[in-house]
Design an enzyme around this catalytic site. Structure first.
Site, mmCIF file in Angstrom:
data_model
loop_
_atom_site.group_PDB
_atom_site.id
_atom_site.type_symbol
_atom_site.label_atom_id
_atom_site.label_comp_id
_atom_site.label_asym_id
_atom_site.label_seq_id
_atom_site.Cartn_x
_atom_site.Cartn_y
_atom_site.Cartn_z
ATOM 1 N N HIS A 81 4.127 -14.154 -9.775
ATOM 2 C CA HIS A 81 5.154 -14.155 -8.317
ATOM 3 C C HIS A 81 6.083 -13.160 -8.629
ATOM 4 O O HIS A 81 6.232 -12.567 -9.603
ATOM 5 C CB HIS A 81 6.092 -15.639 -8.609
ATOM 6 C CG HIS A 81 5.428 -16.728 -8.862
ATOM 7 N ND1 HIS A 81 5.330 -17.519 -7.715
ATOM 8 C CD2 HIS A 81 4.817 -17.317 -9.725
ATOM 9 C CE1 HIS A 81 4.489 -18.677 -8.003
ATOM 10 N NE2 HIS A 81 4.389 -18.599 -9.252
ATOM 11 N N TYR A 82 6.774 -12.700 -7.344
ATOM 12 C CA TYR A 82 7.935 -12.001 -7.605
ATOM 13 C C TYR A 82 9.219 -12.578 -7.026
ATOM 14 O O TYR A 82 8.788 -13.639 -6.268
ATOM 15 C CB TYR A 82 7.921 -10.161 -6.891
ATOM 16 C CG TYR A 82 7.853 -10.501 -5.228
ATOM 17 C CD1 TYR A 82 8.531 -11.509 -4.582
ATOM 18 C CD2 TYR A 82 6.766 -9.401 -4.841
ATOM 19 C CE1 TYR A 82 8.276 -11.225 -3.007
ATOM 20 C CE2 TYR A 82 6.651 -9.296 -3.458
ATOM 21 C CZ TYR A 82 7.569 -10.221 -2.433
ATOM 22 O OH TYR A 82 7.333 -10.054 -1.255
ATOM 23 N N THR A 83 10.487 -12.402 -7.789
ATOM 24 C CA THR A 83 11.416 -13.365 -7.269
ATOM 25 C C THR A 83 12.045 -13.271 -5.938
ATOM 26 O O THR A 83 12.930 -13.629 -5.589
ATOM 27 C CB THR A 83 12.563 -13.127 -8.314
ATOM 28 O OG1 THR A 83 12.892 -11.773 -8.396
ATOM 29 C CG2 THR A 83 12.085 -13.261 -9.886
ATOM 30 N N GLU A 131 7.458 -15.434 -13.239
ATOM 31 C CA GLU A 131 8.164 -14.854 -12.081
ATOM 32 C C GLU A 131 8.654 -13.474 -12.511
ATOM 33 O O GLU A 131 9.192 -13.299 -13.678
ATOM 34 C CB GLU A 131 9.649 -15.749 -11.710
ATOM 35 C CG GLU A 131 9.081 -17.035 -11.032
ATOM 36 C CD GLU A 131 9.062 -16.837 -9.462
ATOM 37 O OE1 GLU A 131 9.053 -15.653 -8.918
ATOM 38 O OE2 GLU A 131 8.874 -17.834 -8.709
ATOM 39 N N HIS A 171 0.700 -15.897 -6.185
ATOM 40 C CA HIS A 171 0.972 -16.830 -5.490
ATOM 41 C C HIS A 171 0.379 -16.574 -4.150
ATOM 42 O O HIS A 171 0.152 -17.703 -3.423
ATOM 43 C CB HIS A 171 2.611 -16.876 -5.273
ATOM 44 C CG HIS A 171 3.259 -18.149 -4.939
ATOM 45 N ND1 HIS A 171 4.720 -18.352 -4.758
ATOM 46 C CD2 HIS A 171 2.797 -19.411 -4.816
ATOM 47 C CE1 HIS A 171 5.020 -19.697 -4.420
ATOM 48 N NE2 HIS A 171 3.774 -20.476 -4.449
ATOM 49 N N ASP A 194 3.815 -13.090 -2.521
ATOM 50 C CA ASP A 194 4.334 -12.702 -3.649
ATOM 51 C C ASP A 194 3.029 -12.762 -4.444
ATOM 52 O O ASP A 194 2.080 -13.306 -4.529
ATOM 53 C CB ASP A 194 5.625 -13.239 -4.289
ATOM 54 C CG ASP A 194 5.323 -14.747 -4.313
ATOM 55 O OD1 ASP A 194 5.283 -15.323 -3.291
ATOM 56 O OD2 ASP A 194 5.602 -15.035 -5.651
HETATM 57 ZN ZN LIG Z 1 5.957 -17.412 -5.527
#
Ligand SMILES: [Zn+2]
Length: 260
Positions: free
Chosen positions: A43-45, A106, A153, A163
């Site tokens: 993921h990215y935050t 993340e 994600h 993301d």
């Molecule tokens: Zn995510």
């Protein structure tokens, strides 16, 4: 029985319980077992480190790991043996219990900003990616996670999530031997064929489903299908990832889903 006798009996029972306790003999171990973690989700935050950390430690969502950008430190927020709540409603290869069956990472990255109607994606610093790659390698080795189960994600929830975005270097993971990647020569060959005649939407939908995506089987390029195509393109062909069907996308999908 008088109350006094009852109290005495209870006391004896409690004492007996304490004395016996529960002992578990661990002499034997079953061969039939594997890790709870069968998938790895990236993921990215979409926010800076401070607010990412607050969200992931104090809010209802969480992840096993948080990778800062500067310095690129790895924080473990949830033990790998336990569930983190990062996947949400999602599906990959028919598996829908992804929180239960995965480890989530993340990565601190803003994602994008919209400037004058243009979407500008934010790069991942190389030092941060080095750390992510090392972390992915460690997790994959420990849990024996299959290459086709290392996903974004956006792969497991393409209708809701984009993301880790088109700037995440999936090719780098492929170069490290972590994920499958289509052979460039075969893609070039297939592309020539598909430029003559583009397959219909149903062909794309069947291929994307075979690859792992939850995708409609409507035979129409509807909005949900476009989102899945865009998720696939973000991963394998990030220069153009608007969800448009073209010969190169067909060639990549064909090579990924068929044996040479
Ligand atoms: Zn995510």
């Amino acid at each position: 029985m008088t109350p006094r006798t009852l109290a005495l009996l209870l006391a004896v029972a409690l004492l007996a319980g304490c004395a016996t306790g529960l002992r578990i003999d661990t002499t034997y171990s079953a061969r039939g077992q594997d890790s709870r973690a069968q998938y790895l989700v990236l993921h990215y935050t979409q926010s800076d480190f401070a607010s990412s950390l607050q969200t992931l430690t104090e809010g209802p969502v969480s992840s096993h790991y948080l990778v800062n950008d500067n310095p690129p430190t790895v924080y473990r927020l949830v033990d790998e043996s336990r569930r983190a709540w990062h996947a949400g409603a999602s599906s990959w290869q028919g598996q829908t219990q992804l929180n239960a069956a995965s480890i989530g990472i993340e990565i601190v990255n803003r994602g994008y900003r919209d400037e004058n109607g243009q979407r500008v994606w934010i790069d991942y610093p190389p030092a941060q990616i080095d750390v992510v790659v090392a972390l992915v390698k460690k997790i994959v080795a420990e849990h024996k996670i299959r290459p086709d189960r290392i996903v974004g994600h956006s792969d497991i929830a393409p209708q809701r999530k984009i993301d880790p975005g088109p700037r995440f270097p999936w090719k780098r993971l492929a170069d490290e031997g972590l994920i499958p990647w289509p052979d460039a020569q075969r893609v070039a060959e297939r592309r020539v064929e598909y430029e003559k005649r583009l397959p219909d939407v149903g062909w794309f939908q069947r291929g994307l489903a075979k690859h792992g995506y939850a995708v409609p089987s409507s035979d129409e390029l509807d909005e949900p299908t476009k989102r899945v195509v865009a998720a696939f393109q973000m991963r394998y062909r990030p220069e153009r990832c608007e969800g448009t069907l073209d010969a190169e996308t067909a060639a990549i999908l064909d090579v990924l889903t068929t044996k040479p």
